[in-house]
Design a protein around this motif. Sequence first.
Motif, PDB file in Angstrom:
ATOM      1  N   LEU A   1       4.414   2.981  11.425  1.00  0.00           N
ATOM      2  CA  LEU A   1       2.714   1.770  10.948  1.00  0.00           C
ATOM      3  C   LEU A   1       2.225   3.430  11.159  1.00  0.00           C
ATOM      4  O   LEU A   1       2.627   4.538  11.936  1.00  0.00           O
ATOM      5  N   VAL A   2       0.993   3.685  10.329  1.00  0.00           N
ATOM      6  CA  VAL A   2      -0.021   4.724  10.143  1.00  0.00           C
ATOM      7  C   VAL A   2      -1.459   4.337  10.526  1.00  0.00           C
ATOM      8  O   VAL A   2      -1.800   3.381   9.746  1.00  0.00           O
ATOM      9  N   ASN A   3      -1.907   4.519  11.975  1.00  0.00           N
ATOM     10  CA  ASN A   3      -2.766   4.416  12.354  1.00  0.00           C
ATOM     11  C   ASN A   3      -4.218   5.001  11.864  1.00  0.00           C
ATOM     12  O   ASN A   3      -4.111   6.373  11.422  1.00  0.00           O
ATOM     13  N   THR A   4      -5.273   3.984  10.990  1.00  0.00           N
ATOM     14  CA  THR A   4      -6.140   4.770  10.064  1.00  0.00           C
ATOM     15  C   THR A   4      -7.710   5.191  11.050  1.00  0.00           C
ATOM     16  O   THR A   4      -7.826   4.730  11.293  1.00  0.00           O
ATOM     17  N   CYS A   5      -8.249   6.338   9.487  1.00  0.00           N
ATOM     18  CA  CYS A   5      -9.109   5.671  10.030  1.00  0.00           C
ATOM     19  C   CYS A   5     -10.396   6.019   8.405  1.00  0.00           C
ATOM     20  O   CYS A   5      -9.812   6.229   7.603  1.00  0.00           O
ATOM     21  N   SER A   6     -11.279   5.347   9.190  1.00  0.00           N
ATOM     22  CA  SER A   6     -12.598   5.139   7.523  1.00  0.00           C
ATOM     23  C   SER A   6     -13.430   6.021   8.011  1.00  0.00           C
ATOM     24  O   SER A   6     -14.568   6.084   6.719  1.00  0.00           O
ATOM     25  N   ILE A   7     -13.560   7.117   8.548  1.00  0.00           N
ATOM     26  CA  ILE A   7     -14.889   7.972   8.741  1.00  0.00           C
ATOM     27  C   ILE A   7     -15.340   8.893   8.057  1.00  0.00           C
ATOM     28  O   ILE A   7     -16.107   9.058   7.013  1.00  0.00           O
ATOM     29  N   ARG A   8     -13.871   9.558   7.365  1.00  0.00           N
ATOM     30  CA  ARG A   8     -14.140  10.829   6.618  1.00  0.00           C
ATOM     31  C   ARG A   8     -12.411  10.786   5.480  1.00  0.00           C
ATOM     32  O   ARG A   8     -12.279   9.752   5.358  1.00  0.00           O
ATOM     33  N   GLU A   9     -13.814  10.405   4.090  1.00  0.00           N
ATOM     34  CA  GLU A   9     -13.248  11.074   2.381  1.00  0.00           C
ATOM     35  C   GLU A   9     -11.065  11.249   2.204  1.00  0.00           C
ATOM     36  O   GLU A   9     -10.275  10.703   2.340  1.00  0.00           O
ATOM     37  N   LYS A  10     -12.001  12.427   3.758  1.00  0.00           N
ATOM     38  CA  LYS A  10      -9.746  13.137   3.629  1.00  0.00           C
ATOM     39  C   LYS A  10      -9.008  12.590   4.391  1.00  0.00           C
ATOM     40  O   LYS A  10      -7.900  12.416   3.952  1.00  0.00           O
ATOM     41  N   ALA A  11      -9.224  11.833   5.521  1.00  0.00           N
ATOM     42  CA  ALA A  11      -8.634  11.051   5.893  1.00  0.00           C
ATOM     43  C   ALA A  11      -7.989  10.266   5.227  1.00  0.00           C
ATOM     44  O   ALA A  11      -6.811   9.517   5.137  1.00  0.00           O
ATOM     45  N   GLU A  12      -8.569   8.997   4.510  1.00  0.00           N
ATOM     46  CA  GLU A  12      -7.881   8.296   3.626  1.00  0.00           C
ATOM     47  C   GLU A  12      -7.420   8.508   2.646  1.00  0.00           C
ATOM     48  O   GLU A  12      -6.126   7.897   2.477  1.00  0.00           O
ATOM     49  N   THR A  13      -7.369   9.364   1.852  1.00  0.00           N
ATOM     50  CA  THR A  13      -6.817   9.993   0.767  1.00  0.00           C
ATOM     51  C   THR A  13      -5.474  10.443   1.800  1.00  0.00           C
ATOM     52  O   THR A  13      -4.543  10.367   0.709  1.00  0.00           O
ATOM     53  N   THR A  14      -5.575  11.226   2.603  1.00  0.00           N
ATOM     54  CA  THR A  14      -4.268  11.867   3.426  1.00  0.00           C
ATOM     55  C   THR A  14      -3.869  10.684   3.890  1.00  0.00           C
ATOM     56  O   THR A  14      -2.376  10.234   3.718  1.00  0.00           O
ATOM     57  N   VAL A  15      -4.091   9.481   3.939  1.00  0.00           N
ATOM     58  CA  VAL A  15      -3.653   8.283   3.938  1.00  0.00           C
ATOM     59  C   VAL A  15      -2.429   7.366   3.151  1.00  0.00           C
ATOM     60  O   VAL A  15      -1.659   7.587   3.114  1.00  0.00           O
ATOM     61  N   ARG A  16      -3.479   7.397   2.003  1.00  0.00           N
ATOM     62  CA  ARG A  16      -3.262   7.102   1.163  1.00  0.00           C
ATOM     63  C   ARG A  16      -1.760   7.941   0.553  1.00  0.00           C
ATOM     64  O   ARG A  16      -0.507   7.737  -0.115  1.00  0.00           O
ATOM     65  N   ASN A  17      -1.585   9.312   0.660  1.00  0.00           N
ATOM     66  CA  ASN A  17      -0.804  10.221  -0.134  1.00  0.00           C
ATOM     67  C   ASN A  17       0.836   9.707   1.253  1.00  0.00           C
ATOM     68  O   ASN A  17       0.844   9.462   1.046  1.00  0.00           O
ATOM     69  N   ARG A  18       0.703   9.486   2.336  1.00  0.00           N
ATOM     70  CA  ARG A  18       1.323   9.397   2.956  1.00  0.00           C
ATOM     71  C   ARG A  18       1.900   7.913   2.673  1.00  0.00           C
ATOM     72  O   ARG A  18       3.439   7.994   2.814  1.00  0.00           O
ATOM     73  N   LEU A  19       1.382   7.342   2.352  1.00  0.00           N
ATOM     74  CA  LEU A  19       2.307   5.961   2.426  1.00  0.00           C
ATOM     75  C   LEU A  19       2.876   5.960   0.969  1.00  0.00           C
ATOM     76  O   LEU A  19       4.580   4.857   0.575  1.00  0.00           O
ATOM     77  N   LYS A  20       1.786   6.706   0.046  1.00  0.00           N
ATOM     78  CA  LYS A  20       2.952   6.766  -1.282  1.00  0.00           C
ATOM     79  C   LYS A  20       4.552   7.644  -0.480  1.00  0.00           C
ATOM     80  O   LYS A  20       5.647   7.725  -0.908  1.00  0.00           O
ATOM     81  N   LYS A  21       4.950   8.744  -0.031  1.00  0.00           N
ATOM     82  CA  LYS A  21       5.953   9.550   1.017  1.00  0.00           C
ATOM     83  C   LYS A  21       6.256   8.291   1.519  1.00  0.00           C
ATOM     84  O   LYS A  21       7.991   8.174   1.240  1.00  0.00           O
ATOM     85  N   TYR A  22       6.331   7.477   2.501  1.00  0.00           N
ATOM     86  CA  TYR A  22       7.331   5.967   3.042  1.00  0.00           C
ATOM     87  C   TYR A  22       7.553   5.433   1.926  1.00  0.00           C
ATOM     88  O   TYR A  22       8.316   4.852   1.949  1.00  0.00           O
ATOM     89  N   ASN A  23       6.748   4.898   1.011  1.00  0.00           N
ATOM     90  CA  ASN A  23       7.503   3.575  -0.049  1.00  0.00           C
ATOM     91  C   ASN A  23       8.617   4.818  -0.613  1.00  0.00           C
ATOM     92  O   ASN A  23       9.282   4.064  -0.929  1.00  0.00           O
ATOM     93  N   ALA A  24       8.653   6.330  -1.107  1.00  0.00           N
ATOM     94  CA  ALA A  24       9.644   6.647  -1.764  1.00  0.00           C
ATOM     95  C   ALA A  24      10.608   6.694  -0.307  1.00  0.00           C
ATOM     96  O   ALA A  24      11.355   6.294  -1.254  1.00  0.00           O
ATOM     97  N   VAL A  25      10.785   6.894   0.540  1.00  0.00           N
ATOM     98  CA  VAL A  25      11.746   6.292   1.474  1.00  0.00           C
ATOM     99  C   VAL A  25      11.974   5.275   1.646  1.00  0.00           C
ATOM    100  O   VAL A  25      13.396   4.830   1.999  1.00  0.00           O
ATOM    101  N   LYS A  26      11.277   4.214   1.514  1.00  0.00           N
ATOM    102  CA  LYS A  26      11.533   3.087   1.606  1.00  0.00           C
ATOM    103  C   LYS A  26      12.339   2.258   0.674  1.00  0.00           C
ATOM    104  O   LYS A  26      13.212   1.334   0.493  1.00  0.00           O
ATOM    105  N   LYS A  27      12.613   3.398  -0.746  1.00  0.00           N
ATOM    106  CA  LYS A  27      13.478   2.554  -1.875  1.00  0.00           C
ATOM    107  C   LYS A  27      15.139   2.640  -0.971  1.00  0.00           C
ATOM    108  O   LYS A  27      15.713   2.481  -2.076  1.00  0.00           O
ATOM    109  N   VAL A  28      15.365   4.425  -0.516  1.00  0.00           N
ATOM    110  CA  VAL A  28      16.207   4.517  -0.156  1.00  0.00           C
ATOM    111  C   VAL A  28      17.382   3.222   1.195  1.00  0.00           C
ATOM    112  O   VAL A  28      17.783   2.521   1.450  1.00  0.00           O
ATOM    113  N   ASN A  29      15.663   3.461   2.119  1.00  0.00           N
ATOM    114  CA  ASN A  29      16.091   2.300   3.608  1.00  0.00           C
ATOM    115  C   ASN A  29      15.540   1.574   2.920  1.00  0.00           C
ATOM    116  O   ASN A  29      14.172   0.719   3.998  1.00  0.00           O
ATOM    117  N   LYS A  30      15.785   0.186   2.375  1.00  0.00           N
ATOM    118  CA  LYS A  30      15.358  -0.874   2.126  1.00  0.00           C
ATOM    119  C   LYS A  30      14.868  -1.636   3.607  1.00  0.00           C
ATOM    120  O   LYS A  30      14.288  -2.314   3.154  1.00  0.00           O
TER     121      LYS A  30
END
Length: 484
Positions: A68-97
Amino acid sequence: MNQVEKIIDEKIQGKALITQDKKENTKKLFIESYGCQMNMNDSEIVASILDKEGYNTTQILEEADLVLVNTCSIREKAETTVRNRLKKYNAVKKVNKNMKVGVLGCMAERLKEKFLEEEKIVDLVVGPDAYKDLPNLLEEVSEGRDAVNVILSKEETYGDIAPVRLNSNGVSAFVSITRGCDNMCTFCVVPFTRGRERSRDPKSILEEIQQMVDKNFKEITLLGQNVDSFLWYGGGLKKDFKKASEMAQATAVDFAQLLDMCATQFPKTRFRFSTSNPQDMSLDVIHQIAKHKNICKYVHLPVQSGSNSILKAMNRQHTREEYKTLIDNILEIVPEMAFSQDMIVGFCGETEQDHQDTLELMEYVKYDYGFMFAYSERPGTLAGKKMEDDVPNEVKKRRLQEVIDLQRKHGLYRTQQHLGKIEEVLIEGTSKKNPNEWKGRNTQNIVVVFPKEHYKLGDFVNVKINDCTSGTLKGVAVEYSDNN
């Protein structure tokens, strides 16, 4: 960028939260938080709910059943960081189905369609008022369906859930007393992502503080988007107070009364609160600070701009003159009060004169410290929809630098006022720069470092201040204070 939402502590962004393991729990939860202290507090509530569903927390992403990622809509930086984290999670998800990924919090509310339908990067989306629905949503996910609940509530305050304290220093804890916000500042997305303002039952607040005190926490910060407008009249939205019965109105508890109750019931516990809003700040609150030694002499009082035309464009419900009068009145009641600010430079239509007005206001107040940002347009806000972001980036940068430089100068001026004084400090941890020194804060919320000697974590110590930088006081412990 409203109030507490914006006080974003860079050191705690994206840290995986850790709770005590329970032997009987078989599943693993990896939870990261971005944004403000309210979000960190919400993650503790989520961990508490999922603990009962059989989840222990982990710091190892690869072994998690649920991320789970608890997100923030306040600054663009926080949103960009969360998007990058979601990409990382999905890479792991390909291995851990079997791993499931969910987005919580403010961004969830705003970007639900994008996350689930367009980008298909998450399994569940949960808004800030729907955490109690997590067990049902997880059941939906386990049956192969996407799960969404971003309904904003009029009632939900999570008053009946004791948050699991995560990554804590064991000394300071946060207790949420309100949720949502009624101030429709044009730059801010909070009323749309967290809903309208409602307050928690004082009884549940005092019970939570009691639990913290029983666990030896020494300092409690009462949290809300706008703590000053706390108003308990039996439940419901703040804006509906005038519709309440005469009895409910007569027995209502406001923020000054709540502070009095907390400080009286827990005389050995130090209290802070965040965030205040100038138009809602009542001098009754300041009188309570003057009355109780255990309420800290510090107010975070966001101003956002020193220009009346910009304040009007931001829909701030105060003028620069009213703000200055408020500062004067506070100092008359509590002369040693410290102030911090939030400042946005380069808001839509800001002229050079508006900027000079901001610098002049800062000179007037001489804040102890501040949180300063260049304006960045947030989708979904009134300013985003109706105003042109017309201040060039290089102008924003220069103005921001001028504000930061002036704040640094004032910070040093303020810390110098403490030289030679003996001040009570609560030890919160080891100094980052020197393992042989403790760090803590004085009543004005300024960090103090001093040699460890025989003192220990959680002690209240009187420290003689003999040196300072613009943000830190240095000294030597004299004795235990009478608060231990």
